[in-house]
Design an enzyme around this catalytic site. Sequence first.
Site, PDB file in Angstrom:
ATOM      1  N   SER A 157      42.673  41.338  33.630  1.00 58.81           N
ATOM      2  CA  SER A 157      42.266  40.185  34.426  1.00 58.81           C
ATOM      3  C   SER A 157      43.401  39.156  34.437  1.00 58.81           C
ATOM      4  O   SER A 157      44.533  39.509  34.750  1.00 58.81           O
ATOM      5  CB  SER A 157      40.956  39.611  33.885  1.00 58.81           C
ATOM      6  N   ASP A 320      34.518  47.811  39.264  1.00 59.44           N
ATOM      7  CA  ASP A 320      35.026  46.436  39.289  1.00 59.44           C
ATOM      8  C   ASP A 320      34.962  45.889  40.709  1.00 59.44           C
ATOM      9  O   ASP A 320      35.652  46.361  41.603  1.00 59.44           O
ATOM     10  CB  ASP A 320      36.462  46.419  38.775  1.00 59.44           C
ATOM     11  N   HIS A 350      33.978  44.527  36.121  1.00 61.91           N
ATOM     12  CA  HIS A 350      35.251  43.975  35.665  1.00 61.91           C
ATOM     13  C   HIS A 350      35.318  43.914  34.142  1.00 61.91           C
ATOM     14  O   HIS A 350      36.377  44.146  33.553  1.00 61.91           O
ATOM     15  CB  HIS A 350      35.417  42.577  36.273  1.00 61.91           C
TER      16      HIS A 350
END
Length: 382
Positions: A157, A320, A350
């Site tokens: 991320s 995701d 995610h």
Amino acid sequence: MTISKVPTQKLPAEGEVGLVDIGSLTTESGAVIDDVCIAVQRWGELSPTRDNVVMVLHALTGDSHITGPAGPGHPTPGWWDWIAGPGAPIDTNRWCAIATNVLGGCRGSTGPSSLARDGKPWGSRFPLISIRDQVEADIAALAAMGITKVAAVVGGSMGGARALEWIIGHPDQVRAGLLLAVGVRATADQIGTQTTQIAAIKTDPNWQGGDYYETGRAPENGLTIARRFAHLTYRSEVELDTRFANNNQGNEDPATGGRYAVQSYLEHQGDKLLARFDAGSYVVLTETLNSHDVGRGRGGIGTALRGCPVPVVVGGITSDRLYPLRLQQELAEMLPGCTGLQVVDSTYGHDGFLVESEAVGKLIRQTLELADVGSKEDACSQ
């Protein structure tokens, strides 16, 4: 971007939080942040040649405490608890794992809640910062501790964006990288959801233009709503519907003002963040994510990626919806040091990069194998 020189400082004791002063930082946009401090933790011993450092880079609301129980300086347990330790994917019998709290954060590093030179919180005066600024601050903190090159950078991320900027901007200072659940730039969908989260905070009357720190009132409602919205993007539709469907929360009835089960779950996620995170940092770091673009000022994305010589592992999560697989596929195809996208099958969305320990652990080990190869090549070139 420039950073003033500071005297060498020591690594903290294992698992403890150390504060590293890096002096003044001039950001990518030209703003100056004085007296920058970066919070650092480490696990494992630094080798005599200082060549075994693995940088673990956290996501939006993470911090330097990647593993271990809650304690002084870190009120919550490690957010990636299985990643480092004896026999773990980052085996601390071999590697020295180091994690920082990112510039702009609120767990020890300089951010909007920190005091400026006038003795008052930065608040609304804290400038816009970029992922590149965060990487420069991390590199400066390492340099202040006598570390000029790392074996690998590992992140997912926002941490993946930091790892990407590290290998593009400083390829001579890293031997390998793991890029998880990230893309080459912010997408319209990400910017749309993230600016909406910022709006939720800024429309809270207690936001007070960002200068709420000494008023006794903070935008708590806005922050919890932002987190609830964000958490929906972190999990998958399938997982949420499997867990909650359209069920009521316990004996509550939505028809008479009660809550749905998923509503209660999201409120809980918002309340948990409220107990450990600052709204000002949430806004600053979300704006940082919105500005992510690895091609900016480098002749475009293709030029930036194709010119990177660092061996990398790129991983994505099947479910995701915040950083869909097509974004990692683009990275894998354009980075010459990548041999192909590694797909992690998960229903956790995610957050799969945090949850799927076995699959992601394999990717970490692959990355460190690349770092070992790089170490041998460095030795041969000397």
